[in-house]
Scaffold this motif. Structure first.
Motif, PDB file in Angstrom:
ATOM      1  N   GLU A 115       0.820  -1.198   0.000  1.00  0.00           N
ATOM      2  CA  GLU A 115       0.000   0.000   0.000  1.00  0.00           C
ATOM      3  C   GLU A 115       0.861   1.258   0.000  1.00  0.00           C
ATOM      4  OE1 GLU A 115      -3.429   0.209  -0.098  1.00  0.00           O
ATOM      5  OE2 GLU A 115      -3.361  -1.949  -0.441  1.00  0.00           O
ATOM      6  N   ASP A 138       1.231   6.769  -3.519  1.00  0.00           N
ATOM      7  CA  ASP A 138       1.283   6.598  -2.071  1.00  0.00           C
ATOM      8  C   ASP A 138       2.512   7.288  -1.483  1.00  0.00           C
ATOM      9  OD1 ASP A 138      -1.057   5.157  -2.088  1.00  0.00           O
ATOM     10  OD2 ASP A 138      -0.045   3.225  -2.160  1.00  0.00           O
ATOM     11  N   ASN A 166       5.045   3.922 -11.755  1.00  0.00           N
ATOM     12  CA  ASN A 166       4.520   2.649 -11.273  1.00  0.00           C
ATOM     13  C   ASN A 166       5.212   1.481 -11.961  1.00  0.00           C
ATOM     14  OD1 ASN A 166       2.775   3.882  -9.489  1.00  0.00           O
ATOM     15  ND2 ASN A 166       1.084   3.910 -10.936  1.00  0.00           N
ATOM     16  N   ALA A 219       0.817  -8.168  -5.203  1.00  0.00           N
ATOM     17  CA  ALA A 219      -0.016  -7.116  -4.605  1.00  0.00           C
ATOM     18  C   ALA A 219       0.122  -5.827  -5.392  1.00  0.00           C
ATOM     19  CB  ALA A 219       0.380  -6.904  -3.146  1.00  0.00           C
ATOM     20  N   LEU A 220       1.324  -5.498  -5.828  1.00  0.00           N
ATOM     21  CA  LEU A 220       1.529  -4.276  -6.613  1.00  0.00           C
ATOM     22  C   LEU A 220       0.797  -4.380  -7.955  1.00  0.00           C
ATOM     23  CD1 LEU A 220       5.325  -3.634  -5.964  1.00  0.00           C
ATOM     24  CD2 LEU A 220       3.411  -2.234  -5.164  1.00  0.00           C
ATOM     25  N   HIS A 253      -1.766  -6.246  -8.676  1.00  0.00           N
ATOM     26  CA  HIS A 253      -3.212  -6.189  -8.406  1.00  0.00           C
ATOM     27  C   HIS A 253      -3.635  -4.748  -8.150  1.00  0.00           C
ATOM     28  CE1 HIS A 253      -7.155  -7.308  -6.987  1.00  0.00           C
ATOM     29  NE2 HIS A 253      -6.949  -6.594  -5.904  1.00  0.00           N
ATOM     30  N   ARG A 254      -2.834  -4.044  -7.400  1.00  0.00           N
ATOM     31  CA  ARG A 254      -3.160  -2.653  -7.052  1.00  0.00           C
ATOM     32  C   ARG A 254      -3.220  -1.780  -8.300  1.00  0.00           C
ATOM     33  NH1 ARG A 254      -1.254   1.195  -3.219  1.00  0.00           N
ATOM     34  NH2 ARG A 254      -2.930   2.691  -3.240  1.00  0.00           N
ATOM     35  N   SER A 271      -6.383  -2.524 -10.389  1.00  0.00           N
ATOM     36  CA  SER A 271      -7.652  -2.107  -9.790  1.00  0.00           C
ATOM     37  C   SER A 271      -8.039  -0.707 -10.195  1.00  0.00           C
ATOM     38  CB  SER A 271      -7.581  -2.161  -8.270  1.00  0.00           C
ATOM     39  OG  SER A 271      -7.311  -3.483  -7.864  1.00  0.00           O
TER      40      SER A 271
END
Length: 156
Positions: A46, A52, A89, A149-150, A152-153, A156
């Motif tokens: 996160e 972020d 990213n 996780a990255l 997926h983030r 999304s």
């Protein structure tokens, strides 16, 4: 379980001949470590993406301004500028993928070291090599989960 880790574990189970107990023990150990790390990794992911990072730095700048800490404000503004100029990213994902590749390499090296110890039948060395392989496998799992996780983030 991500494919890379599954392959590493499958490879490990085929290579370590001996009691099924050791295989089950390692499998249980990895499962427990993976479960606890998953929550930490998701929380960590996160904070990793560029937006972020920017948000976190802006909050720190506001806090420093509230306390009139000019030195801290200048440092945080330089950090924010560097993130705005350089962070993408895609770069964050590439760095995470690189960590997975390095971890896979480490697991392969630790497997080879364990094989040598097994061939030499040095029980003390076998235990040391097994512990190092378990640690390398945990790190691979952590890095793989962070990358997932990255991704997926971003999806999304």
């Amino acid at each position: 379980m991500p494919a890379e880790v599954g392959l590493a574990l499958g490879h490990l189970n085929r290579r370590i001949s001996g009691a099924n107990y050791e295989k089950q023990r390692l499998g249980c150990f990895i499962l427990v470590a993976t479960s606890s790390v998953l929550l930490m990794t998701l929380a960590h992911a996160e904070e990793v993406l560029c937006e972020d990072k920017r948000t976190h730095l802006r909050q720190q700048i506001e806090h420093a301004q509230a306390h009139d800490n000019q030195h801290r404000i200048r440092g945080l503004q330089r950090a924010l500028q560097a993130i705005e100029e350089n962070c993408t990213n895609e770069r964050v994902l590439a760095e995470a993928a690189d960590e997975v590749r390095k971890s896979q390499e480490d697991v392969r090296e630790r497997e080879a070291e364990l094989e040598d110890a097994l061939r030499n039948q040095d029980e003390d060395d076998i235990q040391k090599r097994r512990a190092k392989l378990e640690e390398a496998t945990r790190e691979l799992e952590e890095h793989t989960q962070e990358l997932d996780a990255l991704q997926h983030r971003l999806d999304s």
